[in-house]
Design a protein around this motif. Sequence first.
Motif, PDB file in Angstrom:
ATOM      1  N   ALA A  83      -3.946   1.867  21.257  1.00  0.00           N
ATOM      2  CA  ALA A  83      -3.083   2.898  21.840  1.00  0.00           C
ATOM      3  C   ALA A  83      -1.709   2.305  22.158  1.00  0.00           C
ATOM      4  CB  ALA A  83      -3.707   3.445  23.119  1.00  0.00           C
ATOM      5  N   CYS A  84      -0.735   3.182  22.096  1.00  0.00           N
ATOM      6  CA  CYS A  84       0.635   2.802  22.446  1.00  0.00           C
ATOM      7  C   CYS A  84       1.250   3.969  23.215  1.00  0.00           C
ATOM      8  CB  CYS A  84       1.435   2.533  21.173  1.00  0.00           C
ATOM      9  SG  CYS A  84       3.199   2.315  21.472  1.00  0.00           S
ATOM     10  N   ALA A  85       1.883   3.670  24.321  1.00  0.00           N
ATOM     11  CA  ALA A  85       2.609   4.695  25.084  1.00  0.00           C
ATOM     12  C   ALA A  85       4.035   4.194  25.250  1.00  0.00           C
ATOM     13  CB  ALA A  85       1.971   4.909  26.455  1.00  0.00           C
ATOM     14  N   ALA A 143      -5.256  -2.936  31.873  1.00  0.00           N
ATOM     15  CA  ALA A 143      -5.778  -3.683  30.722  1.00  0.00           C
ATOM     16  C   ALA A 143      -4.869  -3.449  29.512  1.00  0.00           C
ATOM     17  CB  ALA A 143      -7.209  -3.248  30.420  1.00  0.00           C
ATOM     18  N   ILE A 144      -3.705  -4.102  29.536  1.00  0.00           N
ATOM     19  CA  ILE A 144      -2.751  -3.907  28.449  1.00  0.00           C
ATOM     20  C   ILE A 144      -2.636  -5.158  27.588  1.00  0.00           C
ATOM     21  CG2 ILE A 144      -1.471  -2.141  29.686  1.00  0.00           C
ATOM     22  CD1 ILE A 144       0.680  -4.214  30.336  1.00  0.00           C
ATOM     23  N   ILE A 145      -2.159  -4.953  26.386  1.00  0.00           N
ATOM     24  CA  ILE A 145      -1.991  -6.057  25.445  1.00  0.00           C
ATOM     25  C   ILE A 145      -0.550  -6.547  25.449  1.00  0.00           C
ATOM     26  CG2 ILE A 145      -2.079  -6.682  22.985  1.00  0.00           C
ATOM     27  CD1 ILE A 145      -4.440  -4.583  22.810  1.00  0.00           C
ATOM     28  N   GLU A 146       0.396  -5.612  25.436  1.00  0.00           N
ATOM     29  CA  GLU A 146       1.811  -5.969  25.377  1.00  0.00           C
ATOM     30  C   GLU A 146       2.622  -4.941  26.141  1.00  0.00           C
ATOM     31  OE1 GLU A 146       3.961  -8.504  25.189  1.00  0.00           O
ATOM     32  OE2 GLU A 146       3.130  -8.981  23.217  1.00  0.00           O
ATOM     33  N   GLY A 182       7.744   0.405  26.524  1.00  0.00           N
ATOM     34  CA  GLY A 182       6.643   0.509  25.584  1.00  0.00           C
ATOM     35  C   GLY A 182       5.485  -0.372  26.015  1.00  0.00           C
ATOM     36  N   VAL A 183       4.285   0.167  25.871  1.00  0.00           N
ATOM     37  CA  VAL A 183       3.070  -0.555  26.269  1.00  0.00           C
ATOM     38  C   VAL A 183       2.004  -0.344  25.209  1.00  0.00           C
ATOM     39  CG1 VAL A 183       1.245  -0.751  28.009  1.00  0.00           C
ATOM     40  CG2 VAL A 183       3.580  -0.188  28.716  1.00  0.00           C
ATOM     41  N   SER A 184       1.312  -1.410  24.840  1.00  0.00           N
ATOM     42  CA  SER A 184       0.153  -1.277  23.964  1.00  0.00           C
ATOM     43  C   SER A 184      -1.085  -1.749  24.714  1.00  0.00           C
ATOM     44  CB  SER A 184       0.342  -2.060  22.666  1.00  0.00           C
ATOM     45  OG  SER A 184       0.473  -3.432  22.913  1.00  0.00           O
ATOM     46  N   ALA A 185      -2.216  -1.128  24.364  1.00  0.00           N
ATOM     47  CA  ALA A 185      -3.494  -1.438  25.008  1.00  0.00           C
ATOM     48  C   ALA A 185      -4.607  -1.080  24.035  1.00  0.00           C
ATOM     49  CB  ALA A 185      -3.641  -0.628  26.299  1.00  0.00           C
ATOM     50  N   ALA A 186      -5.806  -1.469  24.367  1.00  0.00           N
ATOM     51  CA  ALA A 186      -6.946  -1.088  23.547  1.00  0.00           C
ATOM     52  C   ALA A 186      -7.230   0.408  23.688  1.00  0.00           C
ATOM     53  CB  ALA A 186      -8.174  -1.902  23.934  1.00  0.00           C
ATOM     54  N   HIS A 187      -6.937   0.965  24.878  1.00  0.00           N
ATOM     55  CA  HIS A 187      -7.255   2.366  25.163  1.00  0.00           C
ATOM     56  C   HIS A 187      -6.056   3.098  25.765  1.00  0.00           C
ATOM     57  CE1 HIS A 187     -11.430   1.446  24.294  1.00  0.00           C
ATOM     58  NE2 HIS A 187     -11.294   0.362  25.077  1.00  0.00           N
ATOM     59  N   GLY A 238      -5.636   5.291  28.233  1.00  0.00           N
ATOM     60  CA  GLY A 238      -5.462   5.391  29.683  1.00  0.00           C
ATOM     61  C   GLY A 238      -4.648   4.234  30.248  1.00  0.00           C
ATOM     62  N   ALA A 239      -4.984   3.036  29.846  1.00  0.00           N
ATOM     63  CA  ALA A 239      -4.252   1.863  30.327  1.00  0.00           C
ATOM     64  C   ALA A 239      -2.805   1.884  29.834  1.00  0.00           C
ATOM     65  CB  ALA A 239      -4.948   0.583  29.873  1.00  0.00           C
ATOM     66  N   ALA A 240      -2.611   2.298  28.587  1.00  0.00           N
ATOM     67  CA  ALA A 240      -1.244   2.352  28.040  1.00  0.00           C
ATOM     68  C   ALA A 240      -0.397   3.365  28.808  1.00  0.00           C
ATOM     69  CB  ALA A 240      -1.281   2.692  26.551  1.00  0.00           C
TER      70      ALA A 240
END
Length: 149
Positions: A29-31, A74-77, A97-102, A104-106
């Motif tokens: 996911a990316c928000a 729980a974000i990746i970047e 910008g935020v990336s995550a596995a899911h 909701g976290a993004a």
Amino acid sequence: MTMTAFRISNDTIDPAALARALVHARTGACATFEGWVRDHNDGRAVQRLDYQAYAPLAQSEGERIIDEAREKFAIIEAFCVHRAGALAIGDLAVWVGVSAAHRGAAFDACRYIIDEVKKRVPIWKNEHYADGESGWLHPDNTPVASERK
């Protein structure tokens, strides 16, 4: 692409390039959030604006906010870029910008970052109004000073 997580920029923001830096194999996911210069504020017509920042403090506080988001969600970047200088109506003023596995976290981390940047990072906005006045606003949109030209 290697970049700092938060930065103040005098140059135009390139959202596509920034979004590419969010991609990782674990990303599901990316928000993103884009804040643009609008033609009004508090019932007044705005013609343009200028952003000023105390760069050393803005940089350290912005990095602190990104670090907090990494701890809370729980974000990746995550990245945030805020413009400084003269901007016209429609210009991109801030990008997060935020990336995550899911998702909701993004979403949650993206909102946290922009909300905290607006509250805590020392960036001031001078709005130039259609009636010839201008007014400095703190990042939380509280007036600092007003002047007539």
